[in-house]
Scaffold this motif. Sequence first.
Motif, short mmCIF file in Angstrom:
data_model
loop_
_atom_site.label_atom_id
_atom_site.label_comp_id
_atom_site.label_asym_id
_atom_site.label_seq_id
_atom_site.Cartn_x
_atom_site.Cartn_y
_atom_site.Cartn_z
N SER A 237 0.84 -1.19 0.00
CA SER A 237 0.00 0.00 0.00
C SER A 237 0.88 1.25 0.00
CB SER A 237 -0.89 -0.01 1.24
OG SER A 237 -1.43 1.26 1.47
N PRO A 238 0.60 2.20 -0.88
CA PRO A 238 1.39 3.43 -0.90
C PRO A 238 1.10 4.32 0.31
CG PRO A 238 -0.30 3.49 -2.61
CD PRO A 238 -0.37 2.13 -1.99
N ASP A 239 -0.14 4.26 0.82
CA ASP A 239 -0.50 5.07 2.00
C ASP A 239 -0.49 4.18 3.24
OD1 ASP A 239 -1.08 6.83 0.04
OD2 ASP A 239 -3.26 6.72 0.25
N GLU A 240 -0.47 4.82 4.39
CA GLU A 240 -0.55 4.05 5.63
C GLU A 240 -1.99 3.72 5.97
OE1 GLU A 240 1.70 5.86 8.79
OE2 GLU A 240 3.36 4.56 8.17
N GLN A 241 -2.92 4.60 5.56
CA GLN A 241 -4.32 4.35 5.89
C GLN A 241 -5.05 3.81 4.67
OE1 GLN A 241 -5.14 8.37 7.13
NE2 GLN A 241 -5.17 7.76 9.26
N GLY A 242 -6.08 3.05 4.94
CA GLY A 242 -6.86 2.51 3.83
C GLY A 242 -8.05 1.72 4.31
N ILE A 243 -8.73 1.12 3.35
CA ILE A 243 -9.96 0.37 3.63
C ILE A 243 -9.89 -0.98 2.92
CG2 ILE A 243 -12.49 0.41 3.50
CD1 ILE A 243 -12.24 3.45 2.91
N VAL A 244 -10.29 -2.03 3.60
CA VAL A 244 -10.42 -3.34 2.98
C VAL A 244 -11.91 -3.65 2.86
CG1 VAL A 244 -10.08 -5.82 3.31
CG2 VAL A 244 -8.23 -4.24 3.84
N VAL A 245 -12.33 -4.06 1.68
CA VAL A 245 -13.74 -4.42 1.47
C VAL A 245 -13.81 -5.85 0.94
CG1 VAL A 245 -15.86 -3.94 0.19
CG2 VAL A 245 -14.47 -2.05 1.01
N VAL A 246 -14.66 -6.67 1.58
CA VAL A 246 -14.92 -8.03 1.11
C VAL A 246 -16.36 -8.09 0.65
CG1 VAL A 246 -14.91 -10.48 1.70
CG2 VAL A 246 -13.28 -8.93 2.80
N ARG A 247 -16.56 -8.57 -0.57
CA ARG A 247 -17.93 -8.69 -1.10
C ARG A 247 -18.25 -10.16 -1.33
NH1 ARG A 247 -15.72 -4.19 -3.92
NH2 ARG A 247 -16.97 -2.32 -3.66
N GLY A 248 -19.45 -10.56 -0.96
CA GLY A 248 -19.88 -11.94 -1.16
C GLY A 248 -21.17 -11.98 -1.95
N PHE A 249 -21.22 -12.86 -2.94
CA PHE A 249 -22.38 -12.98 -3.81
C PHE A 249 -23.47 -13.81 -3.14
CE2 PHE A 249 -24.07 -15.18 -7.84
CZ PHE A 249 -25.00 -14.20 -8.08
N VAL A 250 -24.69 -13.30 -3.14
CA VAL A 250 -25.84 -14.02 -2.58
C VAL A 250 -26.82 -14.28 -3.73
CG1 VAL A 250 -27.61 -14.00 -0.80
CG2 VAL A 250 -25.54 -12.67 -0.48
N PRO A 251 -26.74 -15.45 -4.39
CA PRO A 251 -27.61 -15.70 -5.54
C PRO A 251 -29.08 -15.71 -5.17
CG PRO A 251 -25.90 -17.38 -5.37
CD PRO A 251 -25.85 -16.58 -4.11
N ASP A 252 -29.42 -16.24 -4.01
CA ASP A 252 -30.79 -16.17 -3.53
C ASP A 252 -30.80 -16.23 -2.01
OD1 ASP A 252 -30.88 -19.02 -2.75
OD2 ASP A 252 -30.73 -19.36 -4.90
N LYS A 253 -31.99 -16.07 -1.45
CA LYS A 253 -32.12 -15.95 0.00
C LYS A 253 -31.51 -17.11 0.78
CE LYS A 253 -34.65 -12.23 1.30
NZ LYS A 253 -33.64 -11.26 0.87
N SER A 254 -31.50 -18.32 0.16
CA SER A 254 -31.01 -19.48 0.89
C SER A 254 -29.51 -19.37 1.19
CB SER A 254 -31.31 -20.76 0.10
OG SER A 254 -30.65 -20.70 -1.14
N TRP A 255 -28.81 -18.54 0.43
CA TRP A 255 -27.38 -18.37 0.67
C TRP A 255 -27.09 -17.28 1.70
CZ3 TRP A 255 -23.30 -21.18 -0.96
CH2 TRP A 255 -23.53 -22.09 -2.01
N GLU A 256 -28.11 -16.51 2.03
CA GLU A 256 -27.91 -15.32 2.86
C GLU A 256 -27.12 -15.61 4.14
OE1 GLU A 256 -29.39 -12.19 1.90
OE2 GLU A 256 -28.19 -11.32 3.51
N LYS A 257 -27.58 -16.65 4.88
CA LYS A 257 -26.96 -16.91 6.17
C LYS A 257 -25.49 -17.30 6.02
CE LYS A 257 -27.40 -19.46 10.45
NZ LYS A 257 -25.95 -19.67 10.49
N GLN A 258 -25.23 -18.14 5.02
CA GLN A 258 -23.86 -18.60 4.82
C GLN A 258 -22.92 -17.43 4.49
OE1 GLN A 258 -23.70 -22.00 2.37
NE2 GLN A 258 -21.51 -22.28 2.62
N VAL A 259 -23.39 -16.52 3.63
CA VAL A 259 -22.55 -15.38 3.24
C VAL A 259 -22.38 -14.43 4.42
CG1 VAL A 259 -22.36 -13.43 1.68
CG2 VAL A 259 -23.16 -15.61 0.82
N VAL A 260 -23.46 -14.22 5.19
CA VAL A 260 -23.36 -13.35 6.36
C VAL A 260 -22.37 -13.93 7.37
CG1 VAL A 260 -24.65 -12.50 8.36
CG2 VAL A 260 -25.62 -12.28 6.09
N ASP A 261 -22.43 -15.25 7.57
CA ASP A 261 -21.48 -15.90 8.48
C ASP A 261 -20.05 -15.74 7.99
OD1 ASP A 261 -23.52 -16.63 10.06
OD2 ASP A 261 -23.57 -18.74 9.46
#
Lengths: 194, 183
Positions: B146-170
């Motif tokens: 990283s060129p700067d000392e400060q920054g942000i990490v973002v993780v995105r998870g795909f939820v194809p339908d509601k049944s995946w919701e819990k697993q992705v949230v976990d």
Amino acid sequence: MLKTIFLVALTLAIAIGGGAASVWYVLNLQNGVGAVTIGDWTAFPDLGTPDTDPYSKARVAREGILTLGRAEGLAFVAENDSSGAELRRGCSYTVQGTVPPSRFWTIHAADEGMNVINGLKQRAPALHSYEMLREQDNSVSIAVSRTPAPGNWLAVDGTGKMFLILTLYDTTIASSTGVADVKLPRIIKVGCNA
Amino acid sequence: MLRLLYALLLGLVGAGIVHIAVLLLLPMISQNDAWSRLAASSDLYKITRLDAESGVTPVVRSVDPLFDAAACRFDLSDGVLKVTANGHAPFWSVSVYNRAGENIYSFNDHTLPDGGIDFIVLTSTQLVELRKEMPEGLDKSIYVESPDEQGIVVVRGFVPDKSWEKQVVDFLGGISCAPEQQQ
């Protein structure tokens, strides 16, 4: 004396007002600096990267957006249909054609403030490629309307302007080569229910 | 008449200067950028959900409604940042942003062999230090400079339908984002 004061005030008003208004105007343009337009769709492949132009930098800072990285995906936004008319929430559209290679893609509708339109609460606010019904030539046809439609249906509701957003994930076109050469689906207006 | 014309012309030139000045200053003074918004709602190293959870307005507008996302802010002056997560989502991706919210590095679940998240964010000085003596357990991680000392990490998870919701949230809830203790 009064004339001089008036002229100075006029100069300052034009300078500050005009300068600020022009920045505001440019940053609100959907088709702004750094845009790549393909058919009905517009993308900003360089938005939110360190080597982008000052306009994109200002847009990122002002709107507080965290854009998708090159390894993640690329989002295309459509403001008009293929005849050039603005997309309206009261109208029905068909999004038809093939989508460039990617692991998967999603499509959803957004209102003027770029907030997701959740047409029917029972349905997901977006469609994705894993659940698509396809034509024999692998193309897709998606109905975007307020009323239910057979096949792939993206439900919207309300009135006013809308945007369609097509996001391609883990796609090769997000890398620097060939964003301009790809073909995207066309948005055809079916009719309006005013 | 001539003076009025002169004033108008001067005003237009001034407008040009103001335009450029506002444009270049905006990223520096903005109170509305992603870092500031996150700072208003959570501390450094705290995992924050970006998507709207049950009617709460999202902290940072997460573009895709089929995705759940979580972010944490970091400051490398506390030491190198280590981010790990285990779990499974149909698709996940990680982006590292600098202080200004610009994407400096991104990768997805196909980048790593075993499908879990394991990476380290550090400055180039810290990388040189770390290379002198590689600590145990860091040899398989991805290194993000990283060129700067400060920054942000973002993780995105795909939820194809509601049944995946819990697993992705976990999966997102199980992310650990903390500075690595240095000897």
